[in-house]
Design an enzyme around this catalytic site. Structure first.
Site, PDB file in Angstrom:
ATOM      1  N   TRP A 196       0.824  -1.206   0.000  1.00  0.00           N
ATOM      2  CA  TRP A 196       0.000   0.000   0.000  1.00  0.00           C
ATOM      3  C   TRP A 196       0.864   1.265   0.000  1.00  0.00           C
ATOM      4  O   TRP A 196       0.584   2.213  -0.736  1.00  0.00           O
ATOM      5  CB  TRP A 196      -0.929   0.001   1.218  1.00  0.00           C
ATOM      6  CG  TRP A 196      -1.815   1.216   1.286  1.00  0.00           C
ATOM      7  CD1 TRP A 196      -3.043   1.389   0.714  1.00  0.00           C
ATOM      8  CD2 TRP A 196      -1.524   2.446   1.966  1.00  0.00           C
ATOM      9  NE1 TRP A 196      -3.536   2.641   0.980  1.00  0.00           N
ATOM     10  CE2 TRP A 196      -2.622   3.315   1.756  1.00  0.00           C
ATOM     11  CE3 TRP A 196      -0.444   2.903   2.723  1.00  0.00           C
ATOM     12  CZ2 TRP A 196      -2.671   4.605   2.289  1.00  0.00           C
ATOM     13  CZ3 TRP A 196      -0.496   4.195   3.243  1.00  0.00           C
ATOM     14  CH2 TRP A 196      -1.593   5.018   3.040  1.00  0.00           C
ATOM     15  N   GLY A 230      -6.452  -2.883  -1.652  1.00  0.00           N
ATOM     16  CA  GLY A 230      -6.533  -3.047  -0.210  1.00  0.00           C
ATOM     17  C   GLY A 230      -6.830  -1.763   0.533  1.00  0.00           C
ATOM     18  O   GLY A 230      -6.970  -1.777   1.771  1.00  0.00           O
ATOM     19  N   ASP A 231      -6.940  -0.652  -0.160  1.00  0.00           N
ATOM     20  CA  ASP A 231      -7.163   0.643   0.485  1.00  0.00           C
ATOM     21  C   ASP A 231      -8.624   0.765   0.931  1.00  0.00           C
ATOM     22  O   ASP A 231      -9.555   0.600   0.128  1.00  0.00           O
ATOM     23  CB  ASP A 231      -6.815   1.767  -0.490  1.00  0.00           C
ATOM     24  CG  ASP A 231      -6.950   3.139   0.141  1.00  0.00           C
ATOM     25  OD1 ASP A 231      -5.961   3.612   0.717  1.00  0.00           O
ATOM     26  OD2 ASP A 231      -8.046   3.726   0.064  1.00  0.00           O
ATOM     27  N   TYR A 232      -8.831   1.092   2.201  1.00  0.00           N
ATOM     28  CA  TYR A 232     -10.192   1.182   2.721  1.00  0.00           C
ATOM     29  C   TYR A 232     -10.990   2.282   2.018  1.00  0.00           C
ATOM     30  O   TYR A 232     -12.171   2.099   1.704  1.00  0.00           O
ATOM     31  CB  TYR A 232     -10.167   1.452   4.226  1.00  0.00           C
ATOM     32  CG  TYR A 232     -11.550   1.661   4.811  1.00  0.00           C
ATOM     33  CD1 TYR A 232     -12.375   0.572   5.086  1.00  0.00           C
ATOM     34  CD2 TYR A 232     -12.029   2.945   5.057  1.00  0.00           C
ATOM     35  CE1 TYR A 232     -13.648   0.760   5.598  1.00  0.00           C
ATOM     36  CE2 TYR A 232     -13.301   3.143   5.570  1.00  0.00           C
ATOM     37  CZ  TYR A 232     -14.109   2.046   5.843  1.00  0.00           C
ATOM     38  OH  TYR A 232     -15.380   2.238   6.325  1.00  0.00           O
TER      39      TYR A 232
END
Length: 403
Positions: free
Chosen positions: A325, A344-346
């Site tokens: 990330w 994978g970034d919220y």
């Protein structure tokens, strides 16, 4: 009149058409506004042609075209073309254009010089403007003087030309590069990127309309070490708290305005660095980063600009505390790479759920699958998904911070 057959086929830029006869391929059609329009255009170009399954040699050609437009390596120069109706000068121009490798560009003047007719740049442009074999004769790789894009007769005009160049890793106005520009400048045309993302996905088109113009800004990156050192400090902290701690760390050294260096960081004591607000984990990560930089294990900023995205991820995640990330954020906001989707970034996942009206966040695998249609401009799509979160917060009475 020679009997021709044709078929339509899917590619990352849309549904294309290809026509053939007994001597080889007679034409390739890039996508029109829709499948119906593309089919009508094929019948206009080849009256009386019959839609039919492609024979093996044509199937290999259309598979090669689709692969090339996915950014895969390939050589289409051996595909048989029927140039019986092509004027002799145009044939010579097309032969030179077919020798230009993917990811590289030439100027109209370069092509004219290779033909032994250095004053014929305008005639070269006219011949390429009538190119019936799009992609197979890669006229999109030929630019005007000074690297300017010049014209393009396919549907979408210059935007289509820029999209094709981006898919192949070439840039107008600059030497070919596998990634973006960096140093505060994008390595792609933002307007063409937004147009591509809008056309590729109706849900994102609605989000783009709601958000407005693409306003992402890049941060200058004088060194990979400096960028990663700052990223380590900022991990898991609010922007304000991280900025305060990073400023304290820099202030430990003379000429703080010049930024951190590996040598300065390695000379500093643990108590000094912990006193500036660093956790033990971040202290150890910064030490490892500085050791690797001093040992020459970190690429220079010049080397990074010549590396592709995955090579950068692989190289930099060897540093303690640097995960995928963190490198993706560097690729997007420091290097301006066009095709990064941090699954994978919220914030990106949350923005996707909002934009696509999903009750649950998508899995990284589902986001990756949907994102395939946004290539080669997934960075732009990511930025708009972050903005979806901002819009949601504004609607609830608050304003979100832009990544």
């Amino acid at each position: 009149m020679t009997a021709h057959e044709f078929t339509l086929f899917d590619t990352p830029v849309g549904r294309c058409g290809i026509a053939w006869g007994g001597r080889g391929i007679v034409g390739v059609q890039l996508p029109e506004a829709g499948e119906g329009e593309t089919r009508a255009r094929m019948l206009e170009r080849f009256p009386g042609a019959r839609e039919a399954p492609p024979p093996p040699d044509v199937r290999r050609a259309l598979d090669g075209i689709a692969a090339l437009l996915r950014g895969e390596a390939g050589d289409l120069s051996a595909v048989a073309l029927d140039m019986e109706r092509v004027p002799p000068f145009h044939r010579r121009v097309y032969e030179v254009a077919r020798a230009i490798p993917p990811g590289e560009t030439r100027s109209y003047g370069d092509v004219a010089a290779r033909l032994g007719a250095p004053g014929a740049a305008r005639a070269v442009g006219q011949a390429l403007g009538r190119n019936p074999f799009a992609i197979l004769v890669p006229c999109h790789r030929v630019l005007a003087a000074g690297g300017k894009v010049g014209g393009f007769t396919a549907n979408g005009g210059v935007s289509t030309k820029l999209r094709l160049l981006a898919l192949e890793g070439a840039r107008a106005g600059a030497a070919p590069s596998p990634g973006g520009g960096g140093d505060g400048a994008f390595g792609f045309d933002p307007d063409a990127a937004v147009a591509h993302v809008r056309a590729s996905d109706a849900a994102l088109a609605r989000l783009i309309d709601a958000v407005g113009p693409f306003r992402m800004e890049l941060k200058n990156t004088p060194s990979v070490f400096g960028a990663l050192a700052e990223a380590i400090v900022y991990q898991q902290l609010t922007g304000k708290a991280a900025a305060t701690i990073f400023a304290r760390v820099c202030a430990l050294f003379p000429r703080a305005h010049e930024g951190l260096t590996p040598e300065r960081l390695l000379r500093a004591g643990d108590e000094q660095l912990r006193g500036a607000g660093l956790s033990r984990a971040k202290l150890l990560a910064l030490r490892d980063l500085a050791e690797k930089a001093r040992a020459g294990e970190l690429p220079t900023i010049e080397e990074v600009h010549r590396m592709d995205d995955e090579a950068i991820v692989e190289r930099l995640t060897k540093v303690r505390g640097i995960g995928r990330w963190t490198v993706e954020m560097l690729l997007i906001f420091r290097l301006g790479r066009p095709d990064v989707l941090p699954v994978g970034d919220y914030g990106v996942r949350n923005g996707f759920a909002l934009a696509f009206r999903k009750r649950e966040l998508p899995t990284p695998k589902a986001l990756e699958a949907r994102g395939a249609r946004w290539r080669p401009y997934r960075t732009v799509a990511s930025w708009y998904l972050w903005r979806a979160v901002d819009l949601s917060k504004q609607g609830a009475g608050g304003a979100g911070a832009a990544p």
